[in-house]
Design an enzyme around this catalytic site. Structure first.
Site, short mmCIF file in Angstrom:
data_model
loop_
_atom_site.label_atom_id
_atom_site.label_comp_id
_atom_site.label_asym_id
_atom_site.label_seq_id
_atom_site.Cartn_x
_atom_site.Cartn_y
_atom_site.Cartn_z
CE LYS A 1 23.91 66.01 31.49
NZ LYS A 1 24.14 67.39 31.97
CE LYS B 1 35.95 68.48 30.62
NZ LYS B 1 35.27 67.30 30.14
CB VAL C 1 18.73 70.85 28.31
CG1 VAL C 1 17.45 70.28 27.70
CG2 VAL C 1 19.68 71.34 27.24
NE ARG D 1 25.90 74.91 28.93
CZ ARG D 1 25.29 73.77 29.14
NH1 ARG D 1 24.03 73.76 29.55
NH2 ARG D 1 25.90 72.61 28.95
N GLY E 1 31.80 67.56 24.79
CA GLY E 1 30.97 66.66 23.99
C GLY E 1 31.50 65.23 23.95
N GLY E 2 32.24 64.86 24.99
CA GLY E 2 32.71 63.48 25.09
C GLY E 2 33.82 63.11 24.12
CD GLU F 1 31.46 69.22 31.56
OE1 GLU F 1 32.26 69.93 30.94
OE2 GLU F 1 30.53 68.60 31.00
CE LYS G 1 40.13 53.21 40.17
NZ LYS G 1 40.94 52.17 39.53
#
Ligand code: ADP
Length: 447
Positions: free
Chosen positions: A237, A116, A294, A291, A164-165, A287, A201
């Site tokens: 999502k 990241k 979905v 690929r 994945g948070g 990010e 932030k």
């Protein structure tokens, strides 16, 4: 063009890729675990190879078995779908070493975007707007305090190796910061084996807006407009739209052009998605996914372009079939992700689907790998299908979506269909007036 493509995935996306291959006259091989012998993609493929037992790491993530399946069947390319090995740089490199084409970007590009901090640095260098924050990993508390004071509270601490948070912590004041830093570091260390964290932030009411891009690997980049994926639960999502109800035409082409140029400058090959948080008219890069996503069908619905065809063309060296000026946006599309889950608690609901009836008619697309009598194995994610609805404008799209949801029947298991029937009648949703926290708040109220 390729003679034979191996599809290294399962479920609706395996079927989605299989359809594109058939249209292009390419032979298909699918790999599957012992739990998926009865899956639709296995039934419809030209050839199938069982590569292992149900757990993903012994089958869908088993690189050796997949490469062996390519060798046995003579496949000259692999489509990874999403999830599983789709963002695994080592897999891309190993395939390349075996002279098998990975339908996706180079291992190096996957690697850059998978880290990241490196991704954010690259985005900044390419002229993509990023969230204000530390320039790379934070070395100590003192530096964290200095950066936080500079950008202003609240701030968010994120794991460099995150996904994945996980490993994210918000600090509202300097007093919160030390604890947040420690917790984020130990969570990141435990989850990813790398405790590097950075600071940015914290945006309070952003929308999630992402731009679909494509590079031809020869210095050309195009964008296919944006998707709004602000309706999320636990960073997953749930409902996606194209176009975003929040953007005007000027903002759309401004951010699209920035992304297309960045992709061209990077020399990127294949499909990618550049994700932003959007607040008060500004975009902030979070990010890039290297690929197919979905939610790609909403983009296909408004552009009329098959993105999997484009992926295959680009990987084979045939280049993109369209130039930027050929890509036109037509109407509005919404996707609902239908999961085998309780619509209130979201507990997984595997089992046998006793009856499966999909809606039809103008503007309706259902991408699903299940059928009446299908037994959902408990080993994989709970997505059983996607309902994608297109209309000439958002109002028509919502009318059609409401009708399609009424028509959809899935018996024998619980699904998230009732959640969508509620959402489609909600005034905020009707007005397109929601941010990334809206759905969590709505679910907490238990309306
Ligand atoms: P991951 O790779 O773990 O999914 P992301 O960087 O994509 O991490 O962030 C996941 C989610 O976390 C975002 O969709 C957003 O909801 C929240 N988030 C991330 N960065 C910020 C930020 N700077 N301000 C507010 N929310 C954020």
């Amino acid at each position: 063009m390729f003679q034979k493509i191996l599809i290294a995935n399962r479920g609706e996306i395996a079927l989605r890729v299989l359809r594109a291959c058939k249209e292009l006259g390419i032979q298909t091989v699918v790999v599957h675990s012992t739990a998926d012998s009865d899956a639709m993609h296995v039934r419809l493929a030209d050839e199938s190879v069982c590569i292992g037992p149900p757990p993903s790491r012994e089958s869908y993530l088993n690189i050796h078995q997949i490469v062996a399946a390519c060798e046995i069947t003579g496949a000259d390319a692999v489509h990874p779908g999403y999830g599983f090995l789709s963002e695994n740089a080592k897999f891309a490199d190993i395939l390349a070493a075996h002279n098998i084409t990975f339908i996706g970007p180079s291992g190096d590009h996957i690697r850059i975007m998978g880290d990241k901090i490196e991704a954010k640095r690259t985005a900044k260098r390419l002229g993509i707007p990023v969230v204000p924050g530390s320039d790379g990993a934070i070395s100590d508390d003192k530096e964290a305090k200095r950066v936080a004071a500079e950008i202003g509270y609240p701030v968010i601490i994120k794991a460099s190796a995150g996904g994945g948070g996980r490993g994210m912590k918000v600090a509202h004041t300097e007093a919160d910061l030390e604890v947040a830093l420690q917790t984020a570091k130990s969570e990141a260390g435990a989850a990813f084996g790398d405790d590097a964290v950075y600071i940015e932030k914290y945006l309070e009411k952003p929308r999630h807006i992402e731009v679909q891009v494509f590079g031809d690997g020869a210095g050309r980049g195009v964008h296919f407009g944006e998707r709004d994926c602000s309706l999320q639960r636990r960073h997953q999502k749930v409902w996606e739209e194209a176009n975003s109800p929040a953007l005007n035409a000027e903002e759309r082409s401004r951010i699209g052009d920035i992304c297309a140029k960045a992709i061209a400058d990077l020399g990127y090959s294949g499909a990618g998605t550049i994700e932003f948080l959007y607040e008060n008219g500004e975009f902030y890069f979070i990010e890039m996914n290297t690929r197919l996503q979905v939610e790609h069908p909403v983009t296909e619905a408004i552009t009329g372009i098959d993105l999997v065809h484009e992926q295959i063309r680009v990987a084979s060296g045939a280049g993109l079939s369209v130039r930027q000026e050929d890509i036109k946006f037509n109407g509005h599309a919404i996707e609902c992700r239908i999961n085998a889950e309780d619509p209130r608690t979201f507990a997984p609901s595997p089992g046998t689907i006793t009856h499966f009836h999909t809606p039809g008619g103008l503007g309706i697309r259902v991408d699903s790998g299940v059928y009446s009598g299908y037994k959902i194995p408990p080993y994989y994610d709970s997505l059983i299908g996607k309902l994608i609805v297109h209309g000439r404008n958002r109002v028509e799209c919502m009318m059609r979506l409401r009708r399609a949801l009424d028509e959809f029947v899935v018996d024998g298991i619980k699904t998230t269909l009732p959640l969508f029937r509620d959402l489609v009648g909600n005034p905020d949703i009707a007005n397109g007036d929601y941010d990334i926290h809206w759905l969590e708040k709505y679910l907490a109220k238990g309306e």
